[in-house]
Design a protein around this motif. Structure first.
Motif, PDB file in Angstrom:
ATOM      1  N   GLU A  70       0.864  -1.283   0.097  1.00  0.00           N
ATOM      2  CA  GLU A  70       0.120   0.144   0.017  1.00  0.00           C
ATOM      3  C   GLU A  70       0.794   1.147   0.082  1.00  0.00           C
ATOM      4  N   ARG A  71       0.526   2.173  -0.875  1.00  0.00           N
ATOM      5  CA  ARG A  71       1.232   3.213  -0.948  1.00  0.00           C
ATOM      6  C   ARG A  71       0.955   4.228   0.105  1.00  0.00           C
ATOM      7  N   GLU A  72       2.171   4.877   0.834  1.00  0.00           N
ATOM      8  CA  GLU A  72       1.865   5.896   1.677  1.00  0.00           C
ATOM      9  C   GLU A  72       1.000   6.829   1.560  1.00  0.00           C
ATOM     10  N   ARG A  73       0.178   7.442   2.657  1.00  0.00           N
ATOM     11  CA  ARG A  73      -0.620   8.255   2.295  1.00  0.00           C
ATOM     12  C   ARG A  73      -0.111   9.807   3.115  1.00  0.00           C
ATOM     13  N   ILE A  74      -0.822  10.676   2.529  1.00  0.00           N
ATOM     14  CA  ILE A  74      -0.497  12.035   3.098  1.00  0.00           C
ATOM     15  C   ILE A  74      -1.955  12.307   3.568  1.00  0.00           C
ATOM     16  N   THR A  75      -1.995  12.660   4.895  1.00  0.00           N
ATOM     17  CA  THR A  75      -3.236  12.806   5.720  1.00  0.00           C
ATOM     18  C   THR A  75      -3.335  14.222   6.469  1.00  0.00           C
ATOM     19  N   SER A  76      -2.108  14.813   6.601  1.00  0.00           N
ATOM     20  CA  SER A  76      -1.922  16.038   7.332  1.00  0.00           C
ATOM     21  C   SER A  76      -0.776  16.711   7.008  1.00  0.00           C
ATOM     22  N   THR A  77      -0.577  17.999   7.348  1.00  0.00           N
ATOM     23  CA  THR A  77       0.408  18.904   6.681  1.00  0.00           C
ATOM     24  C   THR A  77       2.017  18.220   7.592  1.00  0.00           C
ATOM     25  N   THR A  78       1.644  17.708   8.739  1.00  0.00           N
ATOM     26  CA  THR A  78       2.893  17.018   9.463  1.00  0.00           C
ATOM     27  C   THR A  78       3.246  16.009   8.777  1.00  0.00           C
ATOM     28  N   GLU A  79       2.498  15.183   8.040  1.00  0.00           N
ATOM     29  CA  GLU A  79       3.052  13.792   7.179  1.00  0.00           C
ATOM     30  C   GLU A  79       3.656  14.633   5.821  1.00  0.00           C
ATOM     31  N   ALA A  91      -1.564  21.306  10.948  1.00  0.00           N
ATOM     32  CA  ALA A  91      -1.357  21.792   9.564  1.00  0.00           C
ATOM     33  C   ALA A  91      -1.854  23.185  10.052  1.00  0.00           C
ATOM     34  N   HIS A  92      -2.507  23.455  10.996  1.00  0.00           N
ATOM     35  CA  HIS A  92      -2.934  25.021  11.192  1.00  0.00           C
ATOM     36  C   HIS A  92      -2.184  25.558  12.186  1.00  0.00           C
ATOM     37  N   SER A  93      -1.028  25.145  12.495  1.00  0.00           N
ATOM     38  CA  SER A  93      -0.316  25.869  13.464  1.00  0.00           C
ATOM     39  C   SER A  93       0.856  26.504  12.635  1.00  0.00           C
ATOM     40  N   ALA A  94       1.124  27.737  12.842  1.00  0.00           N
ATOM     41  CA  ALA A  94       2.244  28.405  12.089  1.00  0.00           C
ATOM     42  C   ALA A  94       3.622  27.817  12.031  1.00  0.00           C
ATOM     43  N   GLU A  95       3.988  27.236  13.167  1.00  0.00           N
ATOM     44  CA  GLU A  95       5.423  26.556  13.124  1.00  0.00           C
ATOM     45  C   GLU A  95       5.198  25.286  13.817  1.00  0.00           C
ATOM     46  N   GLN A  96       6.170  24.361  13.406  1.00  0.00           N
ATOM     47  CA  GLN A  96       6.242  22.951  14.120  1.00  0.00           C
ATOM     48  C   GLN A  96       7.577  22.349  14.156  1.00  0.00           C
ATOM     49  N   GLN A  97       7.832  21.813  15.342  1.00  0.00           N
ATOM     50  CA  GLN A  97       9.222  21.124  15.408  1.00  0.00           C
ATOM     51  C   GLN A  97       8.965  19.731  14.837  1.00  0.00           C
ATOM     52  N   PHE A  98      10.134  19.054  14.312  1.00  0.00           N
ATOM     53  CA  PHE A  98      10.087  17.886  13.859  1.00  0.00           C
ATOM     54  C   PHE A  98      10.322  16.867  14.994  1.00  0.00           C
ATOM     55  N   SER A  99       9.603  15.670  15.137  1.00  0.00           N
ATOM     56  CA  SER A  99       9.649  14.837  15.922  1.00  0.00           C
ATOM     57  C   SER A  99      11.311  14.227  15.750  1.00  0.00           C
ATOM     58  N   LYS A 100      11.583  13.917  17.285  1.00  0.00           N
ATOM     59  CA  LYS A 100      13.304  13.330  17.281  1.00  0.00           C
ATOM     60  C   LYS A 100      13.332  11.838  16.720  1.00  0.00           C
ATOM     61  N   ARG A 101      12.030  11.353  16.333  1.00  0.00           N
ATOM     62  CA  ARG A 101      11.880   9.988  15.912  1.00  0.00           C
ATOM     63  C   ARG A 101      11.893   9.972  14.253  1.00  0.00           C
ATOM     64  N   ARG A 102      11.950  11.213  13.859  1.00  0.00           N
ATOM     65  CA  ARG A 102      11.803  11.357  12.154  1.00  0.00           C
ATOM     66  C   ARG A 102      12.834  10.662  11.599  1.00  0.00           C
ATOM     67  N   PRO A 103      12.631  10.050  10.305  1.00  0.00           N
ATOM     68  CA  PRO A 103      13.508   9.356   9.524  1.00  0.00           C
ATOM     69  C   PRO A 103      14.921  10.138   8.912  1.00  0.00           C
ATOM     70  N   HIS A 159       7.847  13.961   4.936  1.00  0.00           N
ATOM     71  CA  HIS A 159       7.854  13.346   3.646  1.00  0.00           C
ATOM     72  C   HIS A 159       8.782  14.129   2.814  1.00  0.00           C
ATOM     73  N   CYS A 160       8.622  15.536   2.814  1.00  0.00           N
ATOM     74  CA  CYS A 160       9.345  16.325   2.097  1.00  0.00           C
ATOM     75  C   CYS A 160      11.090  16.346   2.811  1.00  0.00           C
ATOM     76  N   ALA A 161      10.885  16.525   4.143  1.00  0.00           N
ATOM     77  CA  ALA A 161      12.316  16.957   4.706  1.00  0.00           C
ATOM     78  C   ALA A 161      13.533  16.080   4.595  1.00  0.00           C
ATOM     79  N   PRO A 162      13.242  14.812   4.140  1.00  0.00           N
ATOM     80  CA  PRO A 162      14.625  14.340   3.748  1.00  0.00           C
ATOM     81  C   PRO A 162      15.608  14.735   2.626  1.00  0.00           C
TER      82      PRO A 162
END
Length: 246
Positions: A97-106, A234-246, A110-113
């Protein structure tokens, strides 16, 4: 009757291009794969003979190419094309199954790497189908230390040719700033207008640094509906990346 004697509106290949594969019958789809007929028989006639020889479409899909060679008019090239097409379909069904984008966080994750650690600005695009499944992720442009181009026409064309229904964009600021520039705001507005013109949905345009991300405001109510729960990142101005990010 030969296929080329049919009107353009009735030819299988032309109908597939104008109306989509779902508009064609089984023998018409197979005729497109075969490409041509044999000694007075059209590609449509040959397609019907091949399906009859195999019993039905399921039998055709499971047929070894050497079995197809026993049908008059089917040579190695035609047999190989048909076998390859059905094998690709089986691979697609077995694909995870393909990965899904369901929020701005996702979208940000997905883009950060593709953006972290780069000293030049990059623009990354993620294309999704109507269900949010990721169809493609790619670097669109790469510019200087403080800017990169926003090729609106190329972005829209890429989404359409990929078969996408919605897409998200992100670019990095090597300076570490999460503040959108005037050019970022103008480019996002132009892109939103272009997307709506052709029926595409712009999910978000993000600014990403090594440690955090921020949304560039999208004003259109049709593409950024209010969230009644009020707790979507998605509706917050700024978000920190999780420390568990890939």
């Amino acid at each position: 009757m030969r296929v080329k004697d049919l009107s353009k509106h009735d030819r299988p290949r032309e109908r597939l291009m104008s109306r989509g594969a779902s508009a064609l019958a089984d023998r018409e789809l197979l005729a497109v794969l075969l490409g041509s007929g044999f000694r007075g028989s059209s590609a449509l006639d040959l397609a019907a003979q091949v399906i009859k020889h195999c019993g039905d479409l399921d039998g055709l899909g499971r047929s070894d190419p050497h079995r197809l060679l026993t049908v008059p008019g089917v040579g190695p090239a035609k047999a190989a094309r048909v076998a390859a097409a059905f094998h690709l379909a089986r691979r697609a069904e077995a694909w995870p199954e393909r990965e899904r984008i369901t929020s701005t966080t996702e979208l940000a994750d997905h883009c950060a790497p593709l953006l972290r650690g780069h000293t030049q600005e990059r623009l990354v695009m993620v294309v999704c189908d109507t269900g949010g499944r990721v169809l493609k992720r790619s670097v669109v442009t790469e510019g200087g230390a403080d800017q990169t181009a926003m090729p609106v026409r190329e972005v829209i064309t890429e989404v359409l040719t990929t078969g996408g229904a919605m897409f998200g964009l992100a670019h990095n600021h090597p300076s570490g700033s999460l503040d959108p520039s005037p050019a970022d705001l103008v480019a996002t507005t132009r892109l939103l207008e272009a997307a709506e013109t052709v029926g595409l949905r712009l999910l978000d345009h993000l600014i990403i640094t090594d440690a955090a991300w921020r949304r560039i405001p999208i004003q259109s109510p049709s593409t950024c509906p209010p969230n009644p729960k009020g707790n979507d990142p998605a509706h917050s101005a700024e978000q920190q990346f999780s420390k568990r990010r890939p």
